[in-house]
Design a protein around this motif. Structure first.
Motif, PDB file in Angstrom:
ATOM      1  N   GLU A 268       0.854  -1.203   0.000  1.00  0.00           N
ATOM      2  CA  GLU A 268       0.000   0.000   0.000  1.00  0.00           C
ATOM      3  C   GLU A 268       0.889   1.252   0.000  1.00  0.00           C
ATOM      4  N   ALA A 269       1.974   1.197   0.750  1.00  0.00           N
ATOM      5  CA  ALA A 269       2.891   2.345   0.791  1.00  0.00           C
ATOM      6  C   ALA A 269       3.555   2.543  -0.568  1.00  0.00           C
ATOM      7  N   ARG A 270       3.892   1.442  -1.253  1.00  0.00           N
ATOM      8  CA  ARG A 270       4.495   1.578  -2.590  1.00  0.00           C
ATOM      9  C   ARG A 270       3.541   2.290  -3.537  1.00  0.00           C
ATOM     10  N   ARG A 271       2.237   1.974  -3.397  1.00  0.00           N
ATOM     11  CA  ARG A 271       1.255   2.643  -4.262  1.00  0.00           C
ATOM     12  C   ARG A 271       1.136   4.122  -3.910  1.00  0.00           C
ATOM     13  N   LEU A 272       1.030   4.396  -2.616  1.00  0.00           N
ATOM     14  CA  LEU A 272       0.733   5.780  -2.207  1.00  0.00           C
ATOM     15  C   LEU A 272       1.964   6.687  -2.299  1.00  0.00           C
ATOM     16  N   CYS A 273       3.160   6.105  -2.387  1.00  0.00           N
ATOM     17  CA  CYS A 273       4.381   6.923  -2.541  1.00  0.00           C
ATOM     18  C   CYS A 273       4.791   7.066  -4.008  1.00  0.00           C
ATOM     19  N   TYR A 274       4.006   6.485  -4.890  1.00  0.00           N
ATOM     20  CA  TYR A 274       4.352   6.502  -6.320  1.00  0.00           C
ATOM     21  C   TYR A 274       4.583   7.939  -6.807  1.00  0.00           C
ATOM     22  N   ARG A 275       5.582   8.130  -7.599  1.00  0.00           N
ATOM     23  CA  ARG A 275       5.969   9.427  -8.205  1.00  0.00           C
ATOM     24  C   ARG A 275       6.414  10.463  -7.166  1.00  0.00           C
ATOM     25  N   SER A 276       6.777   9.985  -6.005  1.00  0.00           N
ATOM     26  CA  SER A 276       7.259  10.929  -4.993  1.00  0.00           C
ATOM     27  C   SER A 276       8.677  10.518  -4.574  1.00  0.00           C
ATOM     28  N   MET A 277       9.307  11.407  -3.842  1.00  0.00           N
ATOM     29  CA  MET A 277      10.658  11.106  -3.359  1.00  0.00           C
ATOM     30  C   MET A 277      10.631  10.148  -2.157  1.00  0.00           C
ATOM     31  N   LEU A 278       9.461  10.010  -1.543  1.00  0.00           N
ATOM     32  CA  LEU A 278       9.376   9.152  -0.354  1.00  0.00           C
ATOM     33  C   LEU A 278       9.605   7.690  -0.751  1.00  0.00           C
ATOM     34  N   ARG A 279      10.568   7.082  -0.125  1.00  0.00           N
ATOM     35  CA  ARG A 279      10.950   5.714  -0.503  1.00  0.00           C
ATOM     36  C   ARG A 279      10.547   4.746   0.613  1.00  0.00           C
ATOM     37  N   PRO A 280       9.592   3.841   0.324  1.00  0.00           N
ATOM     38  CA  PRO A 280       9.185   2.889   1.360  1.00  0.00           C
ATOM     39  C   PRO A 280      10.089   1.654   1.396  1.00  0.00           C
ATOM     40  N   CYS A 281      10.311   1.108   2.561  1.00  0.00           N
ATOM     41  CA  CYS A 281      11.061  -0.141   2.731  1.00  0.00           C
ATOM     42  C   CYS A 281      10.316  -1.007   3.746  1.00  0.00           C
ATOM     43  N   VAL A 282      10.623  -2.297   3.718  1.00  0.00           N
ATOM     44  CA  VAL A 282       9.995  -3.191   4.696  1.00  0.00           C
ATOM     45  C   VAL A 282      11.076  -4.060   5.334  1.00  0.00           C
ATOM     46  N   ALA A 283      10.945  -4.291   6.629  1.00  0.00           N
ATOM     47  CA  ALA A 283      11.901  -5.143   7.351  1.00  0.00           C
ATOM     48  C   ALA A 283      11.112  -6.169   8.159  1.00  0.00           C
ATOM     49  N   TYR A 284      11.343  -7.436   7.862  1.00  0.00           N
ATOM     50  CA  TYR A 284      10.647  -8.485   8.604  1.00  0.00           C
ATOM     51  C   TYR A 284      11.558  -9.701   8.717  1.00  0.00           C
ATOM     52  N   GLY A 285      11.292 -10.519   9.709  1.00  0.00           N
ATOM     53  CA  GLY A 285      12.140 -11.672   9.966  1.00  0.00           C
ATOM     54  C   GLY A 285      11.957 -12.782   8.946  1.00  0.00           C
ATOM     55  N   GLY A 286      12.862 -13.752   8.995  1.00  0.00           N
ATOM     56  CA  GLY A 286      12.733 -14.919   8.117  1.00  0.00           C
ATOM     57  C   GLY A 286      13.441 -14.732   6.800  1.00  0.00           C
ATOM     58  N   ALA A 287      13.300 -13.582   6.185  1.00  0.00           N
ATOM     59  CA  ALA A 287      14.004 -13.309   4.926  1.00  0.00           C
ATOM     60  C   ALA A 287      15.399 -12.791   5.269  1.00  0.00           C
ATOM     61  N   PRO A 288      16.354 -12.968   4.358  1.00  0.00           N
ATOM     62  CA  PRO A 288      17.728 -12.555   4.670  1.00  0.00           C
ATOM     63  C   PRO A 288      17.803 -11.064   4.994  1.00  0.00           C
ATOM     64  N   SER A 289      18.564 -10.747   6.037  1.00  0.00           N
ATOM     65  CA  SER A 289      18.605  -9.337   6.433  1.00  0.00           C
ATOM     66  C   SER A 289      19.475  -8.508   5.491  1.00  0.00           C
ATOM     67  N   LYS A 290      20.383  -9.162   4.753  1.00  0.00           N
ATOM     68  CA  LYS A 290      21.311  -8.390   3.927  1.00  0.00           C
ATOM     69  C   LYS A 290      20.571  -7.582   2.856  1.00  0.00           C
ATOM     70  N   GLN A 291      19.597  -8.232   2.215  1.00  0.00           N
ATOM     71  CA  GLN A 291      18.834  -7.512   1.190  1.00  0.00           C
ATOM     72  C   GLN A 291      18.064  -6.342   1.793  1.00  0.00           C
ATOM     73  N   GLN A 292      17.466  -6.592   2.961  1.00  0.00           N
ATOM     74  CA  GLN A 292      16.701  -5.522   3.604  1.00  0.00           C
ATOM     75  C   GLN A 292      17.636  -4.383   4.021  1.00  0.00           C
ATOM     76  N   ARG A 293      18.846  -4.767   4.445  1.00  0.00           N
ATOM     77  CA  ARG A 293      19.826  -3.747   4.826  1.00  0.00           C
ATOM     78  C   ARG A 293      20.199  -2.893   3.615  1.00  0.00           C
ATOM     79  N   LEU A 294      20.405  -3.566   2.467  1.00  0.00           N
ATOM     80  CA  LEU A 294      20.747  -2.826   1.247  1.00  0.00           C
ATOM     81  C   LEU A 294      19.640  -1.850   0.852  1.00  0.00           C
ATOM     82  N   GLU A 295      18.402  -2.295   1.053  1.00  0.00           N
ATOM     83  CA  GLU A 295      17.275  -1.400   0.747  1.00  0.00           C
ATOM     84  C   GLU A 295      17.326  -0.160   1.639  1.00  0.00           C
ATOM     85  N   LEU A 296      17.590  -0.387   2.936  1.00  0.00           N
ATOM     86  CA  LEU A 296      17.680   0.765   3.853  1.00  0.00           C
ATOM     87  C   LEU A 296      18.807   1.700   3.413  1.00  0.00           C
ATOM     88  N   GLN A 297      19.872   1.105   2.932  1.00  0.00           N
ATOM     89  CA  GLN A 297      21.046   1.911   2.551  1.00  0.00           C
ATOM     90  C   GLN A 297      20.855   2.634   1.215  1.00  0.00           C
TER      91      GLN A 297
END
Ligand SMILES: Nc1ncnc2c1ncn2[C@@H]1O[C@H](COP(=O)(O)OP(=O)(O)OP(=O)(O)O)[C@@H](O)[C@H]1O
Length: 625
Positions: A268-297
């Motif tokens: 929902e955040a990806r939809r509502l931030c479309y065409r804006s500078m606001l960049r949404p990310c998601v962090a949740y357990g179970g999936a590798p943290s490295k990819q999520q870390r790269l997204e934050l970075q």
């Protein structure tokens, strides 16, 4: 085929490429389930409890196909193991693409205030066939709204009246949201006032957008000033270790209890931030943290997270800092305030290095808010906060037709099988009370040729994401789930929720029942919830009957003795008797009479349903929506 976890899970396909991968052909025609009226489904219940018939597997499979159920397809664990082996970081070429890496609008420095459209992304975000549309019974979500606020809140009847940023207005249009729901009508102006908010409204009434729209809209005009530095998307190459990386410094933090819910809010955040500078990310357990870390970075302005992974990142100050957070939202707040989450939530609320500016806003949302949770919630809120309640806190709505069937425990499987064949194939969630039963019921159905899959906490994250994807696309239109999925799951065309086990009063009770049945009949659509009641469910019987009464449902004969003598469905918990003084009038069930009694006149005095002296919050008024 045995799974690595020792169960015969049967996710219908091995797909790791994000929910927007349209090469995935749904086996159940999504639209066809609209062709069945809910009445067809529950009329068929009469036939659902016939004598047991032993059927062999081949005959059962033929029967399932003849009835119109999609074919089964076993989960391919060999391929799964091969694709993820040695890829613990999830960054290998063959590793799964996780929901956290789903495409989002990437802002380039040369853009002005609004970025250009990206048609391919736009098609993925807004136009695909899995996005929910409001149904014709949306009026059933119009309950009396109770507002307690330091200042009057003037609800917005239309999105155009909410003074939203033009990009937000356009994104709402792209989402297909024509009118605000009741909770949105009040939350938009309330949140734009910039004070803490507690809000409670029925399942599937659009609470996610009720907080994301105003928060994102408010930030849009000043994001360049408020947001942290991030690399320019025009030149950034994430694979180049020499590239300078950002630190995740979100302006908005949304915390929720389950991974699936986090992914959904992220969508929902990806939809509502479309065409804006606001960049949404998601962090949740179970999936590798490295990819999520790269997204934050790569830059993070809106972070949606489950507590465990969030706390891990909070311990890495080079990766994540909460010092810029202006808005914190606790979704499914009554669950998040339970003891199980206490440590994590305290840490998050203390915020590490969180923004201590006076302009930080805290919001709590849920469809249910039992008394203890209401008391706890108040401890976190500023004195001058706004409370918004649509109908009774914890009520359901009449778009879910609820049926309760008395079943002997040993007959549950047979009854379930008959039930599934007594009506046209439709996307169905079957709730059970433990992981073992989830595996057993899933195996049982699968072995009888029914296209089931299952989800519970012992599954790997890849299995969980596959299960939800298969269910969402219709490849596996039957999902067997434990309570882990009771909250928040928002899948188009879920026509039927079956409580194979009813929740016990010590494990979620009537609140969990409300969340479970709320997986169907969302946002004005109709649905059916069938519950198997056994003698062991007596602990939930009184509240169940009250809920059936409240929503105008049929009370089965075997529960007639639970109907209150005065015929009124008043929930024990709908008061704050622990407070000194008397609770203001106990609220009876939200029916037409009560709606008619709704008043625009502010009242003060007494103790309100959230447990605060009403005088402390200034105005209190009910309004017929
Ligand atoms: N104004 C609107 N018009 C039409 N659809 C909407 C509107 N607002 C939200 N929706 C859609 O309604 C669905 C339900 O919304 P959402 O998941 O936010 O409900 P919820 O109230 O949080 O439910 P739950 O309590 O079960 O988590 C979503 O698919 C969302 O996209």
């Amino acid at each position: 085929m045995d799974s690595p976890t020792g169960v015969n899970a049967n996710v219908s396909t091995l797909m790791h490429s994000g929910d927007e991968d349209m090469s995935f052909t749904p086996l159940l025609d999504l639209e066809s389930s609209n062709a069945y009226a809910t009445s067809d489904l529950h009329d068929a219940l009469e036939d659902a409890t016939g004598p047991a018939i032993m059927i062999d597997k081949a005959a059962a499979t033929t029967k399932a196909r003849e009835a119109g159920w999609a074919p089964t397809s076993a989960y391919d664990y060999d391929t799964y193991n091969a694709s993820t082996k040695g890829d613990k970081d999830g960054l290998g070429e063959v590793g799964p693409a996780w929901a956290s890496t789903a495409a989002k609008y990437e802002w380039k420095e040369e853009y002005g205030d609004v970025g250009p459209a990206v048609p391919a992304l736009e098609a993925q975000l807004f136009n695909h066939e899995f996005v929910m549309r409001a149904g014709s019974a949306i009026k059933a979500l119009e309950f009396t709204v109770t507002v307690e606020s330091p200042n009057a809140i003037c609800p917005v009847r239309e999105f155009d009246d909410a003074a939203l940023h033009p990009i937000m207005r356009e994104n709402i249009r792209l989402c297909g949201y024509e009118h605000p729901t009741a909770i949105q009508a009040y939350c938009l102006p309330a949140i734009l006032q910039g004070v803490d908010v507690i809000a409670c409204a029925q399942t599937g009434s659009g609470k996610t957008a009720a907080y994301l729209i105003p928060v994102i809209s408010k930030l849009l005009g000043k994001v360049k000033k408020l947001a942290a530095w991030r690399p320019n998307a025009a030149t950034f190459n994430p694979d180049d270790p020499n590239q300078q990386r950002a630190r995740g410094e979100p302006l908005v933090l949304v915390v929720c209890p389950s991974r699936e819910l986090a992914m959904q809010i992220f969508d929902e955040a990806r939809r509502l931030c479309y065409r804006s500078m606001l960049r949404p990310c998601v962090a949740y357990g179970g999936a590798p943290s490295k990819q999520q870390r790269l997204e934050l970075q790569t830059g993070c302005d809106v972070l949606i997270a489950t507590p465990g992974r969030l706390c891990d990142f909070m311990d890495q100050p080079g990766i994540l800092s909460l010092k810029r957070v202006k808005y914190t939202v606790i979704d499914e707040a009554d669950e998040m305030l339970q003891d199980d989450w206490d440590e994590g939530l305290k840490k998050i609320m203390a915020g590490g290095d969180a923004n201590e500016d006076a302009d930080h806003v805290l919001m709590m949302f849920s469809a249910t808010f039992p008394k203890e949770a209401r008391e706890l919630a108040r401890q976190y809120m500023s004195n001058e906060h706004i409370r918004i309640r649509v109908g009774r806190a914890g009520s359901a709505h009449e778009n879910v037709t609820q049926k309760v069937i008395f079943v002997k425990p040993e007959m549950k499987r047979k009854c379930l099988y008959d039930l599934l064949f007594s009506m046209p194939p439709a996307r169905t969630i079957i709730f059970v009370n433990n992981k073992k039963t989830a595996d057993e019921v899933d195996d049982h159905l699968f072995n009888l040729g029914l296209p089931s899959t299952s989800i519970h906490a012992d599954r790997t994250q890849a299995e969980r994401e596959d299960a939800i994807r298969a269910f969402r696309t219709g490849a596996a239109p039957i999902l067997v789930a434990t309570g882990v999925s009771a909250r928040g799951l928002d899948v188009k065309n879920v026509m039927h929720v079956i409580n194979y086990d009813l929740p016990s009063s010590v494990h979620g009770g009537i609140e969990e029942y409300v969340h479970r049945i709320g997986r169907t009949a969302r946002i004005g659509n109709a649905g059916l919830a069938t519950s198997f009641y056994t003698e062991r469910n007596e602990d939930i019987a009184n509240n169940l009957v009250k809920l059936l009464m409240e929503t105008g449902q049929e009370i089965p004969d075997f529960l007639q003795d639970r109907v209150p003598e005065d015929g009124k469905a008043i929930f024990d918990d709908d008061t704050d008797s622990e407070e000194e003084g008397k609770a203001d009038s106990k609220e009876s069930v939200a029916g037409d009479d009560e709606k008619a009694a709704g008043t625009d006149t502010p009242t003060t005095g007494g103790v309100d349903l959230w447990g605060a002296p009403a005088a402390a919050v200034g105005l209190k008024y009910d309004k017929t929506w």
